[in-house]
Design an enzyme around this catalytic site. Structure first.
Site, PDB file in Angstrom:
ATOM      1  N   HIS A   1       0.906  -1.018  -0.290  1.00 15.48           N
ATOM      2  CA  HIS A   1      -0.378  -0.193   0.099  1.00 15.48           C
ATOM      3  C   HIS A   1       0.984   1.179  -0.185  1.00 15.48           C
ATOM      4  CE1 HIS A   1      -2.436   3.266   1.618  1.00 15.48           C
ATOM      5  NE2 HIS A   1      -3.789   2.484   1.109  1.00 15.48           N
TER       6      HIS A   1
ATOM      7  N   ASP B   1     -11.497   1.865  -1.631  1.00 17.01           N
ATOM      8  CA  ASP B   1     -10.270   3.161  -0.680  1.00 17.01           C
ATOM      9  C   ASP B   1     -11.408   3.666   0.567  1.00 17.01           C
ATOM     10  OD1 ASP B   1      -7.885   3.725   0.482  1.00 17.01           O
ATOM     11  OD2 ASP B   1      -7.363   4.348  -1.068  1.00 17.01           O
TER      12      ASP B   1
HETATM   13  C1  1DF Z   1      -5.111   8.988   1.339  1.00 20.63           C
HETATM   14  C2  1DF Z   1      -5.321   7.559   0.177  1.00 20.63           C
HETATM   15  C3  1DF Z   1      -4.580   8.236   2.714  1.00 20.63           C
HETATM   16  C4  1DF Z   1      -5.230   6.909   0.728  1.00 20.63           C
HETATM   17  C5  1DF Z   1      -4.231   6.759   2.612  1.00 20.63           C
HETATM   18  O1  1DF Z   1      -4.108   6.626   4.433  1.00 20.63           O
HETATM   19  C6  1DF Z   1      -4.849   6.181   1.725  1.00 20.63           C
HETATM   20  C7  1DF Z   1      -5.509  10.441   1.282  1.00 20.63           C
HETATM   21  C8  1DF Z   1      -3.555   7.545   4.481  1.00 20.63           C
HETATM   22  O2  1DF Z   1      -6.452  10.503   0.571  1.00 20.63           O
HETATM   23  O3  1DF Z   1      -4.533  11.019   1.922  1.00 20.63           O
HETATM   24  O4  1DF Z   1      -4.443   4.433   2.137  1.00 20.63           O
HETATM   25  N1  1DF Z   1      -5.623   5.833  -0.898  1.00 20.63           N
HETATM   26  O5  1DF Z   1      -4.717   4.861  -0.905  1.00 20.63           O
HETATM   27  O6  1DF Z   1      -5.582   6.680  -1.961  1.00 20.63           O
HETATM   28 MN    MN Z   2      -5.527   3.689   0.506  1.00 18.35          MN
END
Ligand code: 1DF
Ligand code: MN
Length: 351
Positions: A187, A313
């Site tokens: 991730h 997500d």
């Molecule tokens: C965000 C996006 C934050 C994802 C995440 O974990 C995350 C974000 C802190 O939008 O800031 O897992 N993502 O996987 O796109």
């Molecule tokens: Mn994510």
């Protein structure tokens, strides 16, 4: 931001969402304290969790509240968006930012909390094991412990204190994952200190772009380091349409072969297969954050329909309309069932 329409179950397939985040409120407090202390020295972490741990804007407030719930509120949001099942992972960067002893202890604690939720809602939730990669042997032990819970995979949030899993010192984790037949979900995290400056100065360090650059790089480093030659049965899942690597496949093959042939880099050794072969044989892709039919179809075309699956997500992109749009993709029902259900059932070995 909450669902205004309720999306019904689909008669043709279950909707399994495979990159769904959670975090106990205490972890978010720890992130806030780590940010305030300035002790980590990681501008990416400071940018991400300096914001999400304390901003009172609607989106971070919503996300904090939703991350912490593994009960009725989450189930209600799943029902509202027609999601049958979530594969849950401790949010990024998980325990990886803490020092070794704290990270190992926190991984155990959070895995125990997740196990309780999975036991309470076995038809709605599955869990992935959070580990502290900075302690590879303990990480392997934690995988062993959590496989007894029936956890379905391993969550690793890209770099750990600026280090990548391409370094053989981490390979005990790959060895355990392969032996236990557990996929690793690689991730995103923000780029590490050595990489982040030009990202953060433009506000591009997070999910908008920096996440993908960092995580695509990480997977590519794993491939070119020969990890899949050493662990041929290992499977790694990446979100966000493969962090753009499917689009790069042709050039990766060409330039990797050229670099190897010319012996340009001591570190770049010949591999048994082409870079693209590992993407087709050792990598699964989710569409987290990208509810976009052309990108999904391109990945299906170049990686294969048996390796591309759905992720919402939640709660970072809780957008009910995305489910409607994906339901309406111009794609035969059998392929749509693979995308929403069967690929996830296969890779996570869901009963
Ligand atoms: C965000 C996006 C934050 C994802 C995440 O974990 C995350 C974000 C802190 O939008 O800031 O897992 N993502 O996987 O796109
Ligand atoms: Mn994510």
């Amino acid at each position: 931001m909450s669902a205004t329409t309720t999306i019904k179950p689909n008669p043709n397939y279950k909707r399994i969402a495979t990159e769904e985040a959670w975090a106990p409120a205490e972890l978010i407090v720890r992130y806030r304290k780590l940010y305030e202390s300035g002790a980590l020295g990681d501008p990416g972490f400071d940018s991400l969790w300096g914001f999400y741990s304390s901003s009172t804007a609607p989106r971070p407030t919503f996300i904090r509240e939703k991350l912490a719930d593994l009960g009725d509120m989450r189930i209600a949001d799943m029902d509202a968006t027609g999601i049958d099942h979530q594969i849950l992972a401790l949010t990024s960067p998980g325990v990886q930012v803490f020092d070794k002893a704290e990270a190992v202890a926190l991984a155990r604690e959070t895995n125990d909390i997740l196990n309780d939720a999975v036991r309470k809602y076995p038809t709605r939730f599955s869990g992935m094991t959070a580990i502290a990669p900075q302690a590879p042997e303990q990480a392997a032990q934690e995988l062993e412990r959590c496989s007894k819970f029936g956890f379905k995979g391993i969550i690793i949030n890209s770099h750990t204190h600026g280090e990548y899993l391409s370094d053989p010192k981490f390979w005990a984790i790959f060895e355990a994952a392969e032996a236990m037949n557990l996929p690793i979900y690689l991730h995103p995290n923000t780029p590490p200190p050595k990489m982040i400056e030009p990202f953060v100065e433009a506000g591009l360090d997070g999910a908008i772009f920096g996440f993908g650059v960092e995580t695509g790089l990480h997977l590519l480093r794993i491939i070119t380091a020969g990890v899949f030659d050493r662990f041929p049965k290992l499977q790694i899942i990446v979100g966000h349409m493969g962090e753009a690597l499917p689009y790069w496949m042709y050039r990766l093959d060409y330039m990797h072969a050229a670099g190897v042939k010319a012996a340009r880099y001591e570190c770049m050794k010949p591999l048994k297969k082409k870079v693209s072969d590992y993407l087709r044989e050792n990598v699964y892709i989710t569409n987290s954050g990208v509810a976009w039919e052309p990108a999904i179809k391109f990945a299906q075309q170049v990686i294969g329909v048996d390796r591309v699956m759905y992720a919402m997500d939640y709660p970072y992109q809780y957008t009910p309309q995305e489910v409607i749009d994906l339901d309406n993709m111009n794609m035969d029902v059998a392929t749509k069932k693979k995308f929403y259900q069967s690929v996830a059932e296969q890779v996570f070995k869901l009963a």
